[in-house]
Design an enzyme around this catalytic site. Sequence first.
Site, PDB file in Angstrom:
ATOM      1  N   ASN A  55       0.875  -1.168   0.000  1.00  0.00           N
ATOM      2  CA  ASN A  55       0.000   0.000   0.000  1.00  0.00           C
ATOM      3  C   ASN A  55       0.916   1.222   0.000  1.00  0.00           C
ATOM      4  O   ASN A  55       1.494   1.553   1.023  1.00  0.00           O
ATOM      5  CB  ASN A  55      -0.897  -0.016   1.247  1.00  0.00           C
ATOM      6  CG  ASN A  55      -1.723   1.259   1.377  1.00  0.00           C
ATOM      7  OD1 ASN A  55      -1.754   2.091   0.466  1.00  0.00           O
ATOM      8  ND2 ASN A  55      -2.387   1.410   2.515  1.00  0.00           N
ATOM      9  N   TRP A  56       1.030   1.826  -1.161  1.00  0.00           N
ATOM     10  CA  TRP A  56       1.957   2.959  -1.287  1.00  0.00           C
ATOM     11  C   TRP A  56       1.468   4.198  -0.546  1.00  0.00           C
ATOM     12  O   TRP A  56       2.211   5.141  -0.350  1.00  0.00           O
ATOM     13  CB  TRP A  56       2.165   3.316  -2.765  1.00  0.00           C
ATOM     14  CG  TRP A  56       2.936   2.310  -3.554  1.00  0.00           C
ATOM     15  CD1 TRP A  56       3.497   1.142  -3.101  1.00  0.00           C
ATOM     16  CD2 TRP A  56       3.254   2.389  -4.962  1.00  0.00           C
ATOM     17  NE1 TRP A  56       4.133   0.494  -4.131  1.00  0.00           N
ATOM     18  CE2 TRP A  56       4.009   1.236  -5.279  1.00  0.00           C
ATOM     19  CE3 TRP A  56       2.975   3.312  -5.961  1.00  0.00           C
ATOM     20  CZ2 TRP A  56       4.480   0.991  -6.575  1.00  0.00           C
ATOM     21  CZ3 TRP A  56       3.433   3.072  -7.249  1.00  0.00           C
ATOM     22  CH2 TRP A  56       4.189   1.924  -7.553  1.00  0.00           C
ATOM     23  N   LYS A  57       0.191   4.223  -0.181  1.00  0.00           N
ATOM     24  CA  LYS A  57      -0.417   5.421   0.418  1.00  0.00           C
ATOM     25  C   LYS A  57      -0.140   6.624  -0.496  1.00  0.00           C
ATOM     26  O   LYS A  57      -0.043   6.455  -1.713  1.00  0.00           O
ATOM     27  CB  LYS A  57       0.078   5.610   1.851  1.00  0.00           C
ATOM     28  CG  LYS A  57      -0.119   4.330   2.689  1.00  0.00           C
ATOM     29  CD  LYS A  57       0.050   4.516   4.158  1.00  0.00           C
ATOM     30  CE  LYS A  57      -0.181   3.188   4.874  1.00  0.00           C
ATOM     31  NZ  LYS A  57      -0.080   3.308   6.322  1.00  0.00           N
ATOM     32  N   HIS A  89      -9.469   1.435   4.895  1.00  0.00           N
ATOM     33  CA  HIS A  89      -8.202   1.605   5.604  1.00  0.00           C
ATOM     34  C   HIS A  89      -8.432   2.541   6.795  1.00  0.00           C
ATOM     35  O   HIS A  89      -9.219   3.480   6.707  1.00  0.00           O
ATOM     36  CB  HIS A  89      -7.130   2.173   4.663  1.00  0.00           C
ATOM     37  CG  HIS A  89      -5.767   2.104   5.257  1.00  0.00           C
ATOM     38  ND1 HIS A  89      -5.330   3.004   6.202  1.00  0.00           N
ATOM     39  CD2 HIS A  89      -4.766   1.205   5.095  1.00  0.00           C
ATOM     40  CE1 HIS A  89      -4.096   2.669   6.579  1.00  0.00           C
ATOM     41  NE2 HIS A  89      -3.738   1.575   5.927  1.00  0.00           N
ATOM     42  N   GLU A 131      -6.819   4.900   7.888  1.00  0.00           N
ATOM     43  CA  GLU A 131      -6.579   6.317   7.587  1.00  0.00           C
ATOM     44  C   GLU A 131      -7.796   6.951   6.934  1.00  0.00           C
ATOM     45  O   GLU A 131      -8.046   8.148   7.101  1.00  0.00           O
ATOM     46  CB  GLU A 131      -5.308   6.444   6.718  1.00  0.00           C
ATOM     47  CG  GLU A 131      -4.066   6.147   7.560  1.00  0.00           C
ATOM     48  CD  GLU A 131      -2.893   5.564   6.810  1.00  0.00           C
ATOM     49  OE1 GLU A 131      -2.850   5.652   5.568  1.00  0.00           O
ATOM     50  OE2 GLU A 131      -2.003   4.997   7.476  1.00  0.00           O
ATOM     51  N   GLU A 190      -5.418  -4.696  10.496  1.00  0.00           N
ATOM     52  CA  GLU A 190      -4.378  -3.687  10.707  1.00  0.00           C
ATOM     53  C   GLU A 190      -4.642  -2.957  12.020  1.00  0.00           C
ATOM     54  O   GLU A 190      -5.428  -1.984  12.042  1.00  0.00           O
ATOM     55  CB  GLU A 190      -4.382  -2.674   9.551  1.00  0.00           C
ATOM     56  CG  GLU A 190      -4.089  -3.275   8.203  1.00  0.00           C
ATOM     57  CD  GLU A 190      -3.454  -2.253   7.263  1.00  0.00           C
ATOM     58  OE1 GLU A 190      -2.460  -2.615   6.635  1.00  0.00           O
ATOM     59  OE2 GLU A 190      -3.931  -1.104   7.189  1.00  0.00           O
ATOM     60  N   GLY A 248       2.664   2.259  10.833  1.00  0.00           N
ATOM     61  CA  GLY A 248       3.649   3.329  10.700  1.00  0.00           C
ATOM     62  C   GLY A 248       4.371   3.675  11.987  1.00  0.00           C
ATOM     63  O   GLY A 248       5.064   4.679  12.072  1.00  0.00           O
ATOM     64  N   SER A 271       3.495  -2.234  10.305  1.00  0.00           N
ATOM     65  CA  SER A 271       4.943  -2.343  10.538  1.00  0.00           C
ATOM     66  C   SER A 271       5.511  -3.715  10.180  1.00  0.00           C
ATOM     67  O   SER A 271       6.393  -4.220  10.875  1.00  0.00           O
ATOM     68  CB  SER A 271       5.285  -1.956  11.979  1.00  0.00           C
ATOM     69  OG  SER A 271       4.905  -0.612  12.235  1.00  0.00           O
ATOM     70  N   GLY A 305       2.893  -1.184   4.257  1.00  0.00           N
ATOM     71  CA  GLY A 305       2.951   0.248   3.988  1.00  0.00           C
ATOM     72  C   GLY A 305       4.376   0.677   3.694  1.00  0.00           C
ATOM     73  O   GLY A 305       4.897   0.471   2.593  1.00  0.00           O
ATOM     74  N   GLY A 306       5.028   1.267   4.682  1.00  0.00           N
ATOM     75  CA  GLY A 306       6.359   1.856   4.500  1.00  0.00           C
ATOM     76  C   GLY A 306       7.348   0.951   3.784  1.00  0.00           C
ATOM     77  O   GLY A 306       8.077   1.399   2.885  1.00  0.00           O
TER      78      GLY A 306
END
Length: 249
Positions: free
Chosen positions: A8-10, A96, A98, A167, A173, A211, A232-233
């Site tokens: 997930n590049w966000k 998500h 977010e 999640e 993150g 993470s 993610g990251g």
Amino acid sequence: MKKLVVGNWKMHGSRASNGELLQGLIDANLAQSAPNADVAVCVPFVYLADVASKLSGQSIAFGSQDVSAHKQGAYTGEVAGSMIREFGAKFAIVGHSERRSYHGESSQLVADKAKAALAEGLTPIVCVGETLAQREANQTEAVVAEQLQAVIAALGAQLADIVVAYEPVWAIGTGKTASPEQAQAVHAFLRAQLVGALPAAARVPLLYGGSVKPDNAAELFAQADIDGGLIGGASLKAADFVAIARAAA
Ligand code: 13P
């Protein structure tokens, strides 16, 4: 069963950096070097065309990070499932945390989005998860059950055709991963909810997100009810994302 590893590049990237990142994934020859993982990336809408062209003929699937609950119409700023599908996308992330927290998305809206995605041939990746305060108040199961219940009620027999991602908000993150045991416990609970609603939903892949890194992926993926990861990251660095895909044994 193969693991499913989704990046997930966000809201990261540029046309140039995306090209480099994807080239890194292509060069890693994942079909051979990570044979136990199906791999996908979920990208900002505006990059779907570039990503589709770069990944043409490759074994890496792609998707969006959201989708409208509506089919088409006067919904300024929204993107319909049919539009996403038109580029060859396979997945659409919905719900998500977010989006639930920064855009006020309710469980009902998330369920409507999952249904809209399925109607256009996209596989929704439905995200659920509790905050730290909710975990500390022993509400984890109640929270994820409420989030999942809306989807169960909306989808009927199509429940078997989704992906679910657990999640925990406190692990996103933050560098704080749920322990494999903590994640497994919630995954087993989610599996029971799904199967209780529809026996065929036993096949729904349950991804863990929060993470996930090259050094903790193998241990997480080894859990009985963890069928892959939503990354993610670490999906923004080709070497890390490749290492996570290869951790699927
Ligand atoms: P991180 O891997 O950066 O913690 O993000 C997880 C996530 O939110 C994926 O959807």
